[in-house]
Write a protein that holds these residues in place. Structure first.
Motif, PDB file in Angstrom:
ATOM      1  N   ALA A   1     -14.039  19.854   3.403  1.00 54.59           N
ATOM      2  CA  ALA A   1     -14.343  18.146   3.457  1.00 54.59           C
ATOM      3  C   ALA A   1     -15.205  17.860   4.358  1.00 54.59           C
TER       4      ALA A   1
ATOM      5  N   GLY B   1       0.912  -1.156  -0.175  1.00 56.92           N
ATOM      6  CA  GLY B   1      -0.005   0.069   0.063  1.00 56.92           C
ATOM      7  C   GLY B   1       0.881   1.322  -0.018  1.00 56.92           C
TER       8      GLY B   1
ATOM      9  N   ASP C   1       1.646  -1.254  -4.816  1.00 55.96           N
ATOM     10  CA  ASP C   1       0.432  -0.650  -5.022  1.00 55.96           C
ATOM     11  C   ASP C   1      -0.402  -0.932  -6.207  1.00 55.96           C
TER      12      ASP C   1
ATOM     13  N   GLY D   1      -8.737   5.855   9.851  1.00 59.78           N
ATOM     14  CA  GLY D   1     -10.154   6.430   9.911  1.00 59.78           C
ATOM     15  C   GLY D   1      -9.865   7.838   9.764  1.00 59.78           C
ATOM     16  N   THR D   2     -10.197   8.809  10.439  1.00 62.53           N
ATOM     17  CA  THR D   2     -10.443  10.189  10.281  1.00 62.53           C
ATOM     18  C   THR D   2      -9.271  10.974  10.510  1.00 62.53           C
TER      19      THR D   2
ATOM     20  N   GLN E   1      -2.417   1.112  -7.751  1.00 62.63           N
ATOM     21  CA  GLN E   1      -2.693   2.189  -8.512  1.00 62.63           C
ATOM     22  C   GLN E   1      -1.527   2.672  -9.408  1.00 62.63           C
TER      23      GLN E   1
ATOM     24  N   GLY F   1     -16.245   9.635   2.731  1.00 59.74           N
ATOM     25  CA  GLY F   1     -16.385  11.035   2.992  1.00 59.74           C
ATOM     26  C   GLY F   1     -16.089  11.663   1.613  1.00 59.74           C
ATOM     27  N   TYR F   2     -16.614  13.067   1.851  1.00 58.20           N
ATOM     28  CA  TYR F   2     -16.513  13.671   0.494  1.00 58.20           C
ATOM     29  C   TYR F   2     -15.669  15.045   0.620  1.00 58.20           C
TER      30      TYR F   2
HETATM   31  C1  LIG Z   1     -13.438  13.162   3.217  1.00 55.28           C
HETATM   32  C2  LIG Z   1     -12.202  12.812   3.962  1.00 55.28           C
HETATM   33  C3  LIG Z   1     -11.330  13.643   4.602  1.00 55.28           C
HETATM   34  C4  LIG Z   1     -10.365  13.520   5.474  1.00 55.28           C
HETATM   35  N1  LIG Z   1      -9.723  14.468   6.231  1.00 55.28           N
HETATM   36  C5  LIG Z   1      -8.600  14.336   6.879  1.00 55.28           C
HETATM   37  C6  LIG Z   1      -7.992  15.303   7.789  1.00 55.28           C
HETATM   38  O1  LIG Z   1      -8.090  16.599   7.428  1.00 55.28           O
HETATM   39  N2  LIG Z   1      -6.785  14.919   8.504  1.00 55.28           N
HETATM   40  C7  LIG Z   1      -6.588  13.520   8.582  1.00 55.28           C
HETATM   41  O2  LIG Z   1      -5.627  13.245   9.081  1.00 55.28           O
HETATM   42  N3  LIG Z   1      -7.119  12.640   7.782  1.00 55.28           N
HETATM   43  C8  LIG Z   1      -8.290  12.982   6.989  1.00 55.28           C
HETATM   44  N4  LIG Z   1      -8.756  11.934   6.436  1.00 55.28           N
HETATM   45  C9  LIG Z   1      -8.274  10.561   6.601  1.00 55.28           C
HETATM   46  C10 LIG Z   1      -7.040  10.204   5.835  1.00 55.28           C
HETATM   47  O3  LIG Z   1      -7.224  10.547   4.660  1.00 55.28           O
HETATM   48  C11 LIG Z   1      -7.081   8.552   5.950  1.00 55.28           C
HETATM   49  O4  LIG Z   1      -6.938   8.335   7.105  1.00 55.28           O
HETATM   50  C12 LIG Z   1      -5.728   8.247   5.075  1.00 55.28           C
HETATM   51  O5  LIG Z   1      -5.559   8.960   3.685  1.00 55.28           O
HETATM   52  C13 LIG Z   1      -5.410   6.609   5.007  1.00 55.28           C
HETATM   53  O6  LIG Z   1      -4.292   6.747   4.451  1.00 55.28           O
HETATM   54  P1  LIG Z   1      -3.806   4.865   3.987  1.00 55.28           P
HETATM   55  O7  LIG Z   1      -2.565   5.121   3.706  1.00 55.28           O
HETATM   56  O8  LIG Z   1      -4.126   4.384   5.418  1.00 55.28           O
HETATM   57  O9  LIG Z   1      -4.870   4.358   3.006  1.00 55.28           O
HETATM   58  P2  LIG Z   1      -4.892   5.024   1.584  1.00 55.28           P
HETATM   59  O10 LIG Z   1      -4.578   6.256   1.140  1.00 55.28           O
HETATM   60  O11 LIG Z   1      -6.219   4.279   0.935  1.00 55.28           O
HETATM   61  O12 LIG Z   1      -3.813   3.740   1.128  1.00 55.28           O
HETATM   62  C14 LIG Z   1      -4.235   2.520   0.549  1.00 55.28           C
HETATM   63  C15 LIG Z   1      -3.322   2.060  -0.465  1.00 55.28           C
HETATM   64  O13 LIG Z   1      -3.387   0.664  -0.631  1.00 55.28           O
HETATM   65  C16 LIG Z   1      -3.499   0.425  -1.986  1.00 55.28           C
HETATM   66  N5  LIG Z   1      -4.352  -0.928  -2.062  1.00 55.28           N
HETATM   67  C17 LIG Z   1      -5.493  -1.227  -1.480  1.00 55.28           C
HETATM   68  N6  LIG Z   1      -5.677  -2.761  -1.761  1.00 55.28           N
HETATM   69  C18 LIG Z   1      -4.455  -3.009  -2.300  1.00 55.28           C
HETATM   70  C19 LIG Z   1      -4.223  -4.462  -3.093  1.00 55.28           C
HETATM   71  N7  LIG Z   1      -4.865  -5.405  -2.944  1.00 55.28           N
HETATM   72  N8  LIG Z   1      -3.054  -4.399  -3.849  1.00 55.28           N
HETATM   73  C20 LIG Z   1      -2.439  -3.495  -3.905  1.00 55.28           C
HETATM   74  N9  LIG Z   1      -2.499  -2.262  -3.317  1.00 55.28           N
HETATM   75  C21 LIG Z   1      -3.808  -2.183  -2.792  1.00 55.28           C
HETATM   76  C22 LIG Z   1      -4.487   1.512  -2.459  1.00 55.28           C
HETATM   77  O14 LIG Z   1      -4.325   1.716  -4.030  1.00 55.28           O
HETATM   78  C23 LIG Z   1      -3.821   2.650  -1.546  1.00 55.28           C
HETATM   79  O15 LIG Z   1      -3.011   3.398  -2.360  1.00 55.28           O
HETATM   80  C24 LIG Z   1      -9.862  12.188   5.538  1.00 55.28           C
HETATM   81  C25 LIG Z   1     -10.530  11.211   5.063  1.00 55.28           C
HETATM   82  C26 LIG Z   1     -11.703  11.503   4.086  1.00 55.28           C
HETATM   83  C27 LIG Z   1     -12.445  10.453   3.097  1.00 55.28           C
END
Ligand SMILES: Cc1cc2nc3c(=O)[nH]c(=O)nc-3n(C[C@H](O)[C@H](O)[C@H](O)COP(=O)(O)OP(=O)(O)OC[C@H]3O[C@@H](n4cnc5c(N)ncnc54)[C@H](O)[C@@H]3O)c2cc1C
Length: 419
Positions: free
Chosen positions: A317, A7, A30, A386-387, A32, A280-281
């Motif tokens: 957001a 990821g 990843d 999460g958030t 993507q 979320g949006y």
């Molecule tokens: C509307 C909204 C507003 C937000 N605002 C804030 C904020 O202001 N401040 C804050 O701290 N947080 C905020 N967040 C939360 C924050 O964005 C997320 O917690 C964070 O982006 C999660 O990151 P991640 O790397 O865990 O997940 P992701 O960014 O989703 O990364 C997971 C990666 O895994 C890859 N993946 C998944 N499955 C597979 C697979 N089988 N094989 C290969 N690759 C795979 C995906 O392509 C992706 O690139 C917000 C979220 C939303 C939706």
């Protein structure tokens, strides 16, 4: 040790950074075409150390009842025939118990403070730029009952070591003069001067580019299909390439940073990760009048909407929706965000050119991320933020790297299976 990070969102790329800094050989997989394209793509931009309180709070069940059936409500539960959704919702209710809420808040505050320091250090070391602003976050109250809680909230934050002060309306307007243009003035605010904001996607991309230049192997358009167990270890991962079939990749250790998709992948190993997608949006609008556009990051506590200035754009957001893995942009859910931006900052933005986006927060019921070792001895988790995934990215990743090296991070956070 060769570590494979699964990821390349903000969690995975930050994890790769701290593991590489600790001297490990690192590769990142990843599906993507580039880093940060899923939930880390267009989030609210807030590095919000002053908001450690999870949504699962003693008041949440009553709020949810009040909002029930409203298509534009900040929190929407769309029931599905999905055991994972119902089980998550029940666990969410359990996390609303006052003592669990207090415990979760304290743990998130500790990790958030640690993360803020780690982010500042990383920025100083690398000179990385991601439209960051160090102007604090101003929480705004338009509802007298919510404002009445602000002094207690400031005191609780102070107890965790987070600076925040209650402000009257005049101080809110002097902290962020763009608020003066709206006919609807806040009743008051809570200002956390040490909070920050910035573009998590640009951060993720820039960090990935730095790592690639230092020899970290990024494999994009590569989907992790299975983890391959061998005894109490993971021997490798079976991956599918977009253009050239499948192969098995081996490493000494693996870290799961797959956002909402992690639970499906580890379920066959007997691991039940309590992560469910909470949609979320956001709306990103070009700025047309800089003086009317806020540069201090704002949280409208009454509407559950946040905004952050990202260079010549404003990111707005909000909303939370339990709707499975659906990422469709629904007009009735995104409209309140457009309306909010138009009403709060009239003339500031070109909303006709604004881009709407929806993403899935990888949420645990208490908003506590899962950081630490899995049952398999060489499988690790840094996921479920999460958030707050952007806020907690650097501290979580730095802590995981310490745990993987057999050290105990100096953070009051319940890491998984400590040594
Ligand atoms: C509307 C909204 C507003 C937000 N605002 C804030 C904020 O202001 N401040 C804050 O701290 N947080 C905020 N967040 C939360 C924050 O964005 C997320 O917690 C964070 O982006 C999660 O990151 P991640 O790397 O865990 O997940 P992701 O960014 O989703 O990364 C997971 C990666 O895994 C890859 N993946 C998944 N499955 C597979 C697979 N089988 N094989 C290969 N690759 C795979 C995906 O392509 C992706 O690139 C917000 C979220 C939303 C939706």
């Amino acid at each position: 040790m060769h570590v494979m990070v699964l990821g390349a969102g903000v969690s995975g790329v930050s994890t790769a950074w701290y593991l590489h800094a600790a001297g490990h050989e690192v590769s990142v997989i990843d599906r993507q075409p580039e880093a940060g394209r899923e939930t880390s793509f267009a989030n609210g931009g807030q590095v919000s150390i002053s908001h450690p309180e999870p949504w699962s709070s003693p008041g949440a069940p009553w709020l949810m009842l009040r909002w029930l059936g409203r298509a534009d409500s900040p929190l929407l539960f769309r029931p599905r025939a999905d055991a994972a959704q119902w089980s998550w919702a029940l666990s969410f209710l359990r996390e609303c118990l006052p003592w669990r809420h207090r415990r979760n808040t304290a743990a998130i505050a500790a990790l958030a403070l640690h993360s803020g320091q780690a982010l500042r250090r990383l920025r100083a070391q690398t000179g990385i730029a991601y439209d960051q602003l160090e102007r604090g976050i101003l929480h705004l109250f338009y509802d007298a009952a919510e404002l009445a809680h602000a002094p207690a909230r400031a005191a609780a934050l102070g107890g965790f070591g987070v600076t925040a002060r209650v402000c009257g309306v005049d101080e809110c307007l002097s902290i962020e003069p763009a608020l003066a243009a709206s006919p609807q003035r806040p009743l008051g605010g809570l200002y956390a001067p040490h909070d920050e904001s910035g573009d998590a996607f640009r951060f993720t991309q820039s960090l990935a580019a730095l790592l690639a230049a230092r020899g970290v192997d990024f494999r994009y358009r590569t989907t992790v299909a299975h983890l391959l167990p061998a005894g109490n270890r993971i021997a490798g991962v079976e991956v599918r390439h977009e253009d050239r079939g499948s192969e098995t990749l081996a490493a000494d250790a693996f870290v799961v940073c797959l956002g909402s998709y992690g639970p499906r992948l580890v379920a066959p190993l007997g691991e039940r990760l309590p992560i469910y997608p909470v949609k979320g949006y956001s709306v990103t609008a070009p700025v047309v009048d800089a003086a009317r556009t806020p540069s201090v990051s704002l949280t409208d506590e009454s509407r559950r909407i946040v905004c952050s200035r990202l260079g010549d754009r404003l990111r707005i957001a909000g909303t939370a929706e339990l709707d499975g893995f659906d990422t469709t942009i629904r007009a009735e859910r995104v409209k309140p965000i457009f309306d909010w931006a138009g009403a709060r900052f009239p003339g500031a933005l070109d909303l006709t050119r604004a881009k709407a986006w929806a993403g899935l927060r990888p949420a645990t019921p208490g908003n506590l991320p899962l950081i630490g070792r899995a049952r398999a001895s060489n499988l690790w988790f840094n996921t479920g933020h999460g958030t707050l995934g952007w806020t907690l990215a650097c501290g979580s990743a730095a802590s995981l790297a310490e745990l993987m090296d057999g050290r105990t991070p100096d953070v009051g956070f319940p890491f998984l299976r400590p040594a």
